[in-house]
Design a protein around this motif. Sequence first.
Motif, short mmCIF file in Angstrom:
data_model
loop_
_atom_site.label_atom_id
_atom_site.label_comp_id
_atom_site.label_asym_id
_atom_site.label_seq_id
_atom_site.Cartn_x
_atom_site.Cartn_y
_atom_site.Cartn_z
N ALA A 51 0.84 -1.21 0.00
CA ALA A 51 0.00 0.00 0.00
C ALA A 51 0.87 1.26 0.00
O ALA A 51 0.56 2.24 -0.67
CB ALA A 51 -0.92 -0.02 1.22
N ARG A 54 2.11 2.03 -3.34
CA ARG A 54 1.08 2.44 -4.31
C ARG A 54 0.51 3.83 -4.03
O ARG A 54 -0.37 4.29 -4.76
CB ARG A 54 -0.06 1.42 -4.32
N PRO A 56 -0.30 7.47 -4.33
CA PRO A 56 -0.13 8.31 -5.53
C PRO A 56 0.96 9.37 -5.35
O PRO A 56 1.15 9.88 -4.24
CB PRO A 56 -1.50 8.99 -5.69
N LEU B 116 -7.06 -3.21 9.28
CA LEU B 116 -5.96 -2.93 8.36
C LEU B 116 -6.19 -3.62 7.03
O LEU B 116 -6.09 -3.01 5.96
CB LEU B 116 -4.65 -3.42 8.99
N LEU B 120 -6.71 -1.86 3.40
CA LEU B 120 -5.77 -2.10 2.32
C LEU B 120 -6.42 -2.80 1.14
O LEU B 120 -6.12 -2.51 -0.01
CB LEU B 120 -4.57 -2.91 2.83
N GLU B 123 -8.09 -0.60 -1.13
CA GLU B 123 -7.15 0.33 -1.75
C GLU B 123 -7.48 1.77 -1.42
O GLU B 123 -7.58 2.63 -2.30
CB GLU B 123 -7.11 0.10 -3.26
N ALA B 125 -6.11 4.52 -0.67
CA ALA B 125 -4.81 5.20 -0.62
C ALA B 125 -4.87 6.43 0.27
O ALA B 125 -3.91 6.77 0.94
CB ALA B 125 -4.39 5.59 -2.03
#
Lengths: 157, 192
Positions: A51, A54, A56, B116, B120, B123, B125
């Motif tokens: 993660a 990845r 950005p 977690l 994850l 995704e 982010a």
Amino acid sequence: MKNGHETIRELLALAAAGALDDQEARRVEEHATACAECAAELERWQSLAGALRRVPTPQPSRELIARVRAQAEWKLAQEAERRRDTRVMALLLMFSWTILLTTWPLVRLMGGGVWAWLDAMPGHVWFWLAGYTLLGWLAAGAAVLLGLRERGARRTA
Amino acid sequence: MAQSELVAEVARLRQGDPEALGPLLARYQNRLYRYLLRLVRDRATAEDLFQQTWLRVVEKVHQYDALRSFEAWLFALAHNLAIDYLRRYRPESLDELQSPDEPRNVQFPSAGPDALARALEQERAGLVIEALDELPAVYRELLSLRFEEEMKLAEIAEVLDMPLSTVKTRLKRGLERLRERLANIAPREMGQ
């Protein structure tokens, strides 16, 4: 004292980060194949590491890049000028010191000794000596001016 | 840009060729900016430090030892400028630098691994960035250098001017702290 399982567990985060040496990495790998708990924990760390990789990438704006480039080019030109000035200053100083140090030997050579020079030095010798001394002073003065300019530039930088 | 081209561009810059700036900027602009942004967490400050770093490169390129990695040298310049800035304007953000390596008994929340995993898997982010931003500067920087810039530990040690063993210890602590934060943030953000 920690047992093997606990020791390996301590290494799992670094294993996922690819931060172990070959021997440690091999120990972790061997242990994880036999220990389900550590294998699962390693997988969690690896997910976290993935993660992180990845996330950005923020991009700098084109305006920023153009501005930085223009300023860096200006600075580059300024630095080149500064280095040239330093070289010239060193040459001028060397020249003025050479003149200063060679004045008396020259006087002795041309006038047949200091006392003779003081008593009866021909007019043209005075003229050349004055010119010679002036040249030395001018070189030293130019070196000082260059030095002052560089100091000013450093202060404003 | 291959390594040989990089060496050639740096050599041209040392000779004062302004044309060498473009390729070097293009090669490192995104990475350097991202690193500074992670470290100071403020766009305007990151831009200012980005600019200062390149001016420092031009000023100091004559002192650069061509046997060393240019990348490590460049990031070390940026690191020093950023740390000076933080020390001057946000000293509290460097508090953790005083004793960040003290052993801590890391206790992940009971729902940690599951939360977690969910964060994850989906995704998110944004969650990772949020958790990263909440970490002390010393850990944010290390995690960024290792995972985003993909630097080797030896290079990180060179950038941060610290022993390899300290880099390892802090990297581990940083990952543990990030995991703790992420496990705390994930249920909150997901409305659980």
